[in-house]
Write a protein that holds these residues in place. Structure first.
Motif, PDB file in Angstrom:
ATOM      1  N   GLN A 120       4.443   8.804  12.078  1.00 39.36           N
ATOM      2  CA  GLN A 120       5.873   8.523  12.234  1.00 39.36           C
ATOM      3  C   GLN A 120       6.112   7.081  12.680  1.00 39.36           C
ATOM      4  N   VAL A 121       5.329   6.644  13.666  1.00 40.03           N
ATOM      5  CA  VAL A 121       5.483   5.280  14.171  1.00 40.03           C
ATOM      6  C   VAL A 121       5.131   4.273  13.087  1.00 40.03           C
ATOM      7  N   ALA A 122       4.045   4.553  12.342  1.00 42.68           N
ATOM      8  CA  ALA A 122       3.645   3.639  11.268  1.00 42.68           C
ATOM      9  C   ALA A 122       4.710   3.542  10.189  1.00 42.68           C
ATOM     10  N   ALA A 123       5.398   4.642   9.915  1.00 44.15           N
ATOM     11  CA  ALA A 123       6.468   4.602   8.918  1.00 44.15           C
ATOM     12  C   ALA A 123       7.573   3.639   9.340  1.00 44.15           C
ATOM     13  N   ALA A 124       7.954   3.699  10.623  1.00 39.20           N
ATOM     14  CA  ALA A 124       8.995   2.800  11.120  1.00 39.20           C
ATOM     15  C   ALA A 124       8.521   1.349  11.123  1.00 39.20           C
ATOM     16  N   LEU A 125       7.284   1.126  11.543  1.00 41.62           N
ATOM     17  CA  LEU A 125       6.766  -0.239  11.582  1.00 41.62           C
ATOM     18  C   LEU A 125       6.598  -0.800  10.177  1.00 41.62           C
ATOM     19  N   ALA A 126       6.210   0.043   9.220  1.00 42.06           N
ATOM     20  CA  ALA A 126       6.103  -0.419   7.839  1.00 42.06           C
ATOM     21  C   ALA A 126       7.472  -0.862   7.318  1.00 42.06           C
ATOM     22  N   ALA A 127       8.508  -0.090   7.657  1.00 48.31           N
ATOM     23  CA  ALA A 127       9.862  -0.485   7.265  1.00 48.31           C
ATOM     24  C   ALA A 127      10.263  -1.798   7.927  1.00 48.31           C
ATOM     25  N   ALA A 128       9.884  -1.963   9.198  1.00 46.69           N
ATOM     26  CA  ALA A 128      10.174  -3.216   9.897  1.00 46.69           C
ATOM     27  C   ALA A 128       9.470  -4.383   9.211  1.00 46.69           C
ATOM     28  N   HIS A 129       8.201  -4.198   8.876  1.00 48.78           N
ATOM     29  CA  HIS A 129       7.447  -5.266   8.206  1.00 48.78           C
ATOM     30  C   HIS A 129       8.067  -5.613   6.857  1.00 48.78           C
ATOM     31  N   ASP A 130       8.549  -4.588   6.154  1.00 53.81           N
ATOM     32  CA  ASP A 130       9.214  -4.844   4.871  1.00 53.81           C
ATOM     33  C   ASP A 130      10.467  -5.695   5.054  1.00 53.81           C
ATOM     34  N   ASN A 131      11.064  -5.623   6.251  1.00 56.87           N
ATOM     35  CA  ASN A 131      12.272  -6.394   6.547  1.00 56.87           C
ATOM     36  C   ASN A 131      11.948  -7.703   7.287  1.00 56.87           C
ATOM     37  N   GLY A 132      10.661  -8.055   7.342  1.00 52.28           N
ATOM     38  CA  GLY A 132      10.282  -9.313   7.969  1.00 52.28           C
ATOM     39  C   GLY A 132      10.268  -9.277   9.475  1.00 52.28           C
ATOM     40  N   VAL A 133      10.187  -8.093  10.079  1.00 54.08           N
ATOM     41  CA  VAL A 133      10.205  -7.955  11.528  1.00 54.08           C
ATOM     42  C   VAL A 133       8.822  -7.563  12.028  1.00 54.08           C
ATOM     43  N   VAL A 134       8.282  -8.340  12.948  1.00 55.54           N
ATOM     44  CA  VAL A 134       7.024  -8.023  13.619  1.00 55.54           C
ATOM     45  C   VAL A 134       7.372  -7.541  15.031  1.00 55.54           C
ATOM     46  N   HIS A 135       6.873  -6.372  15.409  1.00 59.95           N
ATOM     47  CA  HIS A 135       7.254  -5.795  16.692  1.00 59.95           C
ATOM     48  C   HIS A 135       6.674  -6.587  17.861  1.00 59.95           C
ATOM     49  N   ARG A 136       5.371  -6.840  17.857  1.00 60.57           N
ATOM     50  CA  ARG A 136       4.648  -7.653  18.825  1.00 60.57           C
ATOM     51  C   ARG A 136       4.359  -6.964  20.153  1.00 60.57           C
TER      52      ARG A 136
END
Length: 445
Positions: A120-136
């Motif tokens: 679940q977390v990876a799904a959200a982070l993958a969507a973030a990466h697709d939008n150019g967002v790195v969580h950090r």
């Protein structure tokens, strides 16, 4: 901010939720939309060294970045406002516990449950990466769990869009040392690949109880360990071991994308074996479990410069890149020596034996079992003659059998199958003053 105050003309503060490194989180009621929200109040006087204006500017920008993401497994950012001169992020409020709290209460979660959370977390982070967002700052505290099994990643407030300039120029590194990727701990810029490592470290901690490099009160000492030391091998991960070690590979290029991590974790959560590619550059070193301390000769080649957490302290670490190969096919770097089996027979099983560390009276070995055949291995055995004066003290991720003067390590139940092109690995601590690299053979029983 206090209970009863109204923020930005619409958010009535209800109660304090918690305090973090960057400020305070409040429960509030959005009186315009009649819903609960969480307000994260960033505090300029929390010791970050930044001026209030800088924090406000950064918060507005990070709020806009976080608001790009709308995903069922990510806490949504609704608004960015100021109150009493302080910037505030207005976010979705979720009745939940953090993964850190749940894992601490239970003493560690089962691998299957952790795989479902990770997917679940990876799904959200993958969507973030697709939008150019790195969580950090992916860590157990930033993963929220509900009673129905939903997991959501939060705190994109310290993230930064890829390619967007840093607002402050203080040299401060955002993130939590225990969950940083080694390259970030050594001073490199965080990117999508470092988020993958941090996710792996988060899931590792949820199973094992501690992060991959252990715990350390001194943040600087911990950053040194993350940047240069081998991680502690997982002991409780069972069928999730190979996947975790894939996420945690030291070379960023060896890690999966977040999208691939999501697919693999989803398969693992459903009880399916997720193929893990063998490392092209086996730089991931496993260390003995604490409290035994070993020397790390040959691991660190030099010290450079890098920004450190919340104070601008400088350090950096460089690792050796290439290793000479002798005429017999063994590779040696400091105390690290590797030998590989001859080309596989028809069952495709190949094993690479690597001495990754040595100390007075002992050493550590990592063995990668690879399937170079065209069909799935349904079991494996690795055999080698035990050199005179040496013995095996401790083995992980395999079953030890003695056959006269030979050592045989067989698969555990959870790593019995190795798909074509895939790999698994085991390791052990040995005793002896001069570790030799024996010829190894691998076969399917």
């Amino acid at each position: 901010m206090e209970a009863g105050e109204v923020v930005a003309g619409r958010y009535r503060v209800v109660s304090l939720v918690g305090r973090g490194a960057m400020g305070v989180v409040w429960l509030a009621r959005d009186e315009r939309l009649d819903r609960d929200v969480a307000i994260k109040e960033l505090r300029p006087d929390d010791g970050t060294g930044e001026a209030a204006g800088d924090i406000t500017q950064r918060a507005m920008r990070e709020g806009r970045i976080a608001a790009r993401l709308r995903h069922p497994n990510a806490i949504a950012v609704h608004d960015v406002v100021t109150h009493g001169g302080r910037p505030c992020l207005v976010m979705e409020y979720l009745r939940s516990e953090s993964l850190a709290e749940v894992a601490a209460t239970s003493g560690g979660l089962p691998p299957g449950e952790v795989a479902a959370i990770g997917a679940q977390v990876a799904a959200a982070l993958a969507a973030a990466h697709d939008n150019g967002v790195v969580h950090r700052d992916v860590k157990p505290d930033n993963v929220l769990l509900t009673t129905d099994g939903t997991a959501k990643i939060t705190d994109f407030g310290v993230s930064r869009a890829a390619g967007l300039a840093t607002v402050t120029a203080t040299g401060i590194l955002a993130g939590t040392p225990a969950y940083l990727a080694p390259e970030v701990a050594g001073g490199a810029e965080a990117d999508t690949r470092s988020d993958v490592f941090s996710l792996g470290a988060t899931l590792y901690a949820a199973i094992e109880g501690d992060p991959p490099f252990g715990v350390e009160d001194n943040a600087i000492a911990l950053l040194h360990k993350v940047a240069r030391d081998p991680l502690v091998p997982p002991r409780k991960a069972g069928p999730l071991t190979d996947l975790l070690l894939w996420l945690l590979r030291r070379d960023p290029a060896e890690r999966p994308t977040m999208r691939a991590a999501h697919e693999a974790l989803t398969a693992a959560a459903e009880g399916q074996a997720a193929p893990v590619p063998p490392p092209h550059n086996p730089t991931l070193l496993l260390q003995a479990p604490p409290p035994r301390r070993v020397s790390r000769r040959g691991v660190v080649a030099g010290i450079g410069a890098a920004a450190l957490v919340a104070g601008g302290v400088v350090l950096g670490l460089l690792l050796a890149d290439e290793a000479p190969t002798d005429a017999a096919g063994a590779t040696t770097t400091g105390t690290t020596t590797t030998t590989t089996t001859p080309p596989p027979d028809e069952d495709g099983c190949v094993a690479a034996y690597e001495v990754v560390d040595a100390w007075p009276g002992g050493y550590q070995v990592r063995v990668v079992v690879r399937n170079d055949g065209e069909r799935t291995l349904t079991g494996w055995e690795v055999r080698w003659p035990l050199p005179d004066g040496e013995d095996i003290d401790e083995l992980w991720a395999g079953r030890l059998v003695r056959d006269g003067g030979d050592v045989v390590v067989a698969n555990e139940e959870w790593n019995v199958t190795v798909p074509a092109g895939g790999s698994t690995e085991f390791g052990f601590n040995g005793s002896g003053d001069d570790p030799q690299v024996p010829p190894v053979s691998c076969r399917e029983p």
